[in-house]
Design a protein around this motif. Structure first.
Motif, mmCIF file in Angstrom:
data_model
loop_
_atom_site.group_PDB
_atom_site.id
_atom_site.type_symbol
_atom_site.label_atom_id
_atom_site.label_comp_id
_atom_site.label_asym_id
_atom_site.label_seq_id
_atom_site.Cartn_x
_atom_site.Cartn_y
_atom_site.Cartn_z
ATOM 1 N N UNK A 151 0.851 -1.190 0.000
ATOM 2 C CA UNK A 151 0.000 0.000 0.000
ATOM 3 C C UNK A 151 0.883 1.235 0.000
ATOM 4 N N UNK A 152 0.301 2.339 -0.415
ATOM 5 C CA UNK A 152 1.030 3.596 -0.402
ATOM 6 C C UNK A 152 1.470 4.014 -1.788
ATOM 7 N N UNK A 153 2.099 5.178 -1.883
ATOM 8 C CA UNK A 153 2.515 5.704 -3.178
ATOM 9 C C UNK A 153 3.701 4.927 -3.744
ATOM 10 N N UNK A 154 3.730 4.838 -5.076
ATOM 11 C CA UNK A 154 4.850 4.202 -5.784
ATOM 12 C C UNK A 154 5.402 5.189 -6.799
ATOM 13 N N UNK A 155 6.712 5.184 -6.969
ATOM 14 C CA UNK A 155 7.333 6.100 -7.926
ATOM 15 C C UNK A 155 8.624 5.499 -8.445
ATOM 16 N N UNK A 156 8.877 5.681 -9.734
ATOM 17 C CA UNK A 156 10.146 5.247 -10.326
ATOM 18 C C UNK A 156 10.471 6.185 -11.477
ATOM 19 N N UNK A 157 11.718 6.109 -11.953
ATOM 20 C CA UNK A 157 12.136 7.023 -13.014
ATOM 21 C C UNK A 157 12.732 6.246 -14.180
ATOM 22 N N UNK A 158 12.589 6.821 -15.366
ATOM 23 C CA UNK A 158 13.102 6.242 -16.593
ATOM 24 C C UNK A 158 13.849 7.347 -17.360
ATOM 25 N N UNK A 159 14.841 6.973 -18.114
ATOM 26 C CA UNK A 159 15.587 7.941 -18.903
ATOM 27 C C UNK A 159 15.391 7.621 -20.380
ATOM 28 N N UNK A 160 14.997 8.614 -21.152
ATOM 29 C CA UNK A 160 14.755 8.442 -22.577
ATOM 30 C C UNK A 160 15.792 9.214 -23.397
ATOM 31 N N UNK A 161 16.078 8.688 -24.582
ATOM 32 C CA UNK A 161 16.905 9.406 -25.548
ATOM 33 C C UNK A 161 16.155 9.456 -26.863
ATOM 34 N N UNK A 162 16.438 10.460 -27.649
ATOM 35 C CA UNK A 162 15.800 10.568 -28.952
ATOM 36 C C UNK A 162 16.341 9.495 -29.883
ATOM 37 N N UNK A 163 15.423 8.882 -30.612
ATOM 38 C CA UNK A 163 15.808 7.828 -31.550
ATOM 39 C C UNK A 163 16.028 8.414 -32.936
ATOM 40 N N UNK A 164 16.861 7.759 -33.712
ATOM 41 C CA UNK A 164 17.071 8.189 -35.089
ATOM 42 C C UNK A 164 15.759 8.075 -35.857
ATOM 43 N N UNK A 165 15.416 9.098 -36.578
ATOM 44 C CA UNK A 165 14.190 9.078 -37.349
ATOM 45 C C UNK A 165 12.974 9.531 -36.580
ATOM 46 N N UNK A 166 13.126 9.809 -35.294
ATOM 47 C CA UNK A 166 12.006 10.283 -34.496
ATOM 48 C C UNK A 166 11.622 9.325 -33.393
ATOM 49 N N UNK A 167 10.870 9.840 -32.460
ATOM 50 C CA UNK A 167 10.462 9.019 -31.324
ATOM 51 C C UNK A 167 11.561 8.914 -30.281
ATOM 52 N N UNK A 168 11.371 8.008 -29.334
ATOM 53 C CA UNK A 168 12.290 7.877 -28.207
ATOM 54 C C UNK A 168 12.587 6.410 -27.909
ATOM 55 N N UNK A 169 13.752 6.215 -27.286
ATOM 56 C CA UNK A 169 14.116 4.911 -26.750
ATOM 57 C C UNK A 169 14.457 5.083 -25.273
ATOM 58 N N UNK A 170 14.280 4.017 -24.523
ATOM 59 C CA UNK A 170 14.554 4.040 -23.082
ATOM 60 C C UNK A 170 16.020 3.701 -22.870
ATOM 61 N N UNK A 171 16.720 4.584 -22.163
ATOM 62 C CA UNK A 171 18.150 4.392 -21.961
ATOM 63 C C UNK A 171 18.471 3.836 -20.580
ATOM 64 N N UNK A 172 17.518 3.947 -19.657
ATOM 65 C CA UNK A 172 17.706 3.350 -18.319
ATOM 66 C C UNK A 172 16.380 2.802 -17.847
ATOM 67 N N UNK A 173 16.383 1.518 -17.492
ATOM 68 C CA UNK A 173 15.145 0.837 -17.096
ATOM 69 C C UNK A 173 15.409 -0.011 -15.862
ATOM 70 N N UNK A 174 14.660 0.197 -14.763
ATOM 71 C CA UNK A 174 14.855 -0.647 -13.570
ATOM 72 C C UNK A 174 14.570 -2.107 -13.903
ATOM 73 N N UNK A 175 15.336 -3.007 -13.317
ATOM 74 C CA UNK A 175 15.132 -4.438 -13.542
ATOM 75 C C UNK A 175 13.752 -4.879 -13.073
ATOM 76 N N UNK A 176 13.238 -5.953 -13.671
ATOM 77 C CA UNK A 176 11.948 -6.502 -13.300
ATOM 78 C C UNK A 176 10.838 -5.945 -14.169
ATOM 79 N N UNK A 177 9.664 -6.538 -14.017
ATOM 80 C CA UNK A 177 8.505 -6.144 -14.802
ATOM 81 C C UNK A 177 7.589 -5.234 -13.991
ATOM 82 N N UNK A 178 7.015 -4.255 -14.667
ATOM 83 C CA UNK A 178 6.024 -3.361 -14.067
ATOM 84 C C UNK A 178 4.678 -3.667 -14.713
#
Length: 582
Positions: A151-178
């Protein structure tokens, strides 16, 4: 959620045609397809599945037109689909992130309405400012498949970089599934597995897990594959199994009235006791999850018949504790019939006496124990029985084990004590290192003889297990079950069955009575008619003592089978309803 034991529905489905339904999740790159999993048909062509229907998540790779939030939500959908298709999620990651990220570890479960906070500090090139994801924490599914509510609040952070041709890719992802709560509801099922009691191998102990349904196998296969593994950490060292290491499930087939399970491995086909226990583990692990119920289960080893389990087989693997009810009146123990009072028990235990409280009955109702100002006394429920103080000190109320021993916690000396009335010896000290330094206020052993509910202080309940067998028994494997807010007080706890504990809590807003599944924390509230002083239960029977008022004494009430109303059983002068054990 609903409890399978009393509120679940039996599913018996015919042949199912798998139909793809495109339900596009706007901006999150996913679609949902209903899947029932493989279905084995008999020769006549009618269906009789050994599975549970569920929806499979199909995720899309990232799109060059997506913004940061859409990318994160698409990534989360790819996580929900990862177990079925692990190829999509890596496409959201940079090469560096793919090299570092692992799906292993606990699964984090959050509420569906999580929030993706856009970055506040953008750069024209290079990494985008951290993307923060916020929500409410729902649970954690551990690597042993156990489900732990949080119970209680949950928070995590992700780091994105711009992808070639547009859009974004994730450059840092915490281990495990959300996963979201809807992801878990869609693809997982609460499942009861049955292992052998380590101290009493002819009885079973339930272990509750969350299993992910798979489109490549039936639910029955998923259950048995998991049953071949070790129990969850809650029961490690407390239970055993009849399956030798390297046992495999080769196939499961079903017909109109028969399920055929073919195993392979080092099974001793001449060991009759192992055959009985293996059959029992399979029967209960399938039937209690509403799979194969009412059908013959044939177990084969390497294609040769090994054991037959019939629907009308003797059911003696789960504890069959009597539901005979008792109560206390002026310190005397009385029987209670279905209709009300039925007379006092024989001997001194049935005679009025002051200063006795905290009564408890042994498994067969042969002994009663009670607290006094100086310790715990025991009496046999016979004409020749007599009260005898067997343990001295400042103690918690007594609780009986199914083996006939009496247990309590010495609060002054911080010691867990076990007393065997047949040994002629004094109490034995049992190791319980995790209780050292805690204010232990209650101790209740479940009827399976393995799990133990312990309250500490006024508002916390933990569940432990008796491990190590007779030679080196100890109380350990503690896990938090529930806590109340400061200012509230736990008035009583009672085992209803081997899975469920009743917890009576009182606060400024009144009283709450909850039935809690000790395997996964699932809570079902029980409506109250008036304030209670204590509760007692066995299976579907729940009795309670009402709080005495100025204009009348306490009375005994019984909860109706539909769990909606309380009916008076003894109108006045009665307290402390009791069932053997629990």
């Amino acid at each position: 959620m609903t409890t399978t034991r009393r509120r679940g529905r039996s599913r018996r489905l015919g042949a199912v045609i798998v139909i793809a339904v495109a339900v596009v999740c706007a901006g999150s790159g996913c679609t949902v397809i209903p899947v029932t999993g493989p279905i084995t048909l008999n020769e006549a062509g009618s269906g009789d599945p050994l599975s549970k229907p569920f929806h499979r998540m199909i995720a899309f790779p990232p799109d060059k037109t997506w913004n940061e939030e859409q990318t994160i939500r698409g990534l989360q959908a790819a996580m929900a689909a990862y177990a079925d298709d692990p190829t999509v999620l890596p496409r959201y990651l940079t090469q560096e992130a793919r090299a570092k990220w692992s799906a292993s570890g606990p699964v984090t479960v959050v509420d569906d309405a999580y929030e993706v906070v856009p970055p506040t500090d953008r750069e024209e090139t290079g990494p985008v400012a951290k993307i923060t994801v916020k929500g409410r924490w729902v649970a954690r599914i551990k690597e042993d498949d156990s489900y732990a509510p949080t119970a209680g609040p949950w928070e995590d952070s992700f780091e994105l970089v711009k992808a070639e041709g547009g859009g974004y890719l994730v450059n840092r992802l915490p281990n495990g599934l959300l996963l979201t709560n809807s992801d878990v509801t869609r693809a997982y099922r609460a499942t009861n597995l049955y292992y052998l009691n380590g101290n009493s191998p002819n009885t079973l102990v339930v272990d509750r897990v969350r299993l992910r349904l798979k489109p490549t196998e039936t639910y029955a296969q998923t259950i048995l594959q998991r049953l071949l593994k070790s129990p969850t950490s809650a029961l490690q060292g407390a239970v055993t199994t009849s399956f030798p290491a390297d046992t495999k499930v080769e196939s499961i087939r079903s017909g109109e009235d028969r399920v055929v399970i073919n195993l392979s491995g080092p099974l001793d086909t001449l060991d009759l006791s192992a055959e009985d226990s293996l059959r029992a583990q399979i029967r209960y692990s399938l039937n209690k999850n509403e799979i194969a119920k009412g059908r013959v289960i044939e177990i084969q080893v390497n294609g040769e018949s090994y054991s037959i389990d019939r629907p009308d087989s003797d059911d003696d693997w789960l504890d069959a504790t009597s539901d005979a009810a008792y109560y206390i009146s002026k310190g005397a123990v009385h029987y209670m019939s279905k209709d009300g009072p039925a007379g006092s028990v024989p001997g001194p235990a049935g005679q009025e006496r002051e200063g006795f409280h905290g009564f408890a009955l042994s498994k067969d109702g042969g002994y009663v124990a009670a607290q006094t100002s100086t310790g715990i006394s025991v009496a046999a429920l016979t004409q020749s029985g007599r009260w005898q103080e067997v343990i001295q000190g400042t103690l918690t109320a007594p609780t009986w084990h199914r083996d006939g021993s009496l247990w309590t916690y010495d609060q002054t000396n911080a010691a867990l004590l076990r007393y065997d009335p047949l040994s002629g010896k004094g109490p034995q000290r049992i190791s319980a290192p995790k209780l050292t330094g805690l204010d232990v206020t209650r101790l209740r052993i479940a009827r399976d003889g393995v799990r133990v509910a312990v309250t500490t202080g006024q508002n916390t309940v933990q569940i432990g297990a008796l491990t190590g067998g007779a030679a080196g028994m100890m109380l350990g494997n503690f896990q938090a079950l529930t806590s109340t807010e400061e200012g509230n007080k736990i008035l009583d706890v009672a085992w209803e069955d081997d899975e469920h504990l009743l917890v009576l809590v009182e606060g400024q807003a009144g009283q709450v009575l909850n039935e809690i599944n000790v395997g996964d924390g699932e809570i079902v509230g029980v409506p109250l008619k008036e304030p209670l002083a204590s509760v007692a239960a066995v299976n579907d029977r729940v009795l309670a003592e009402t709080k005495a008022k100025k204009d009348k004494t306490s009375q005994i009430m019984e909860l109706s089978q539909d769990r909606q109303t309380w009916n008076p059983k003894i109108e006045s002068g009665a307290s402390t309803p009791l069932f053997p054990l629990g």
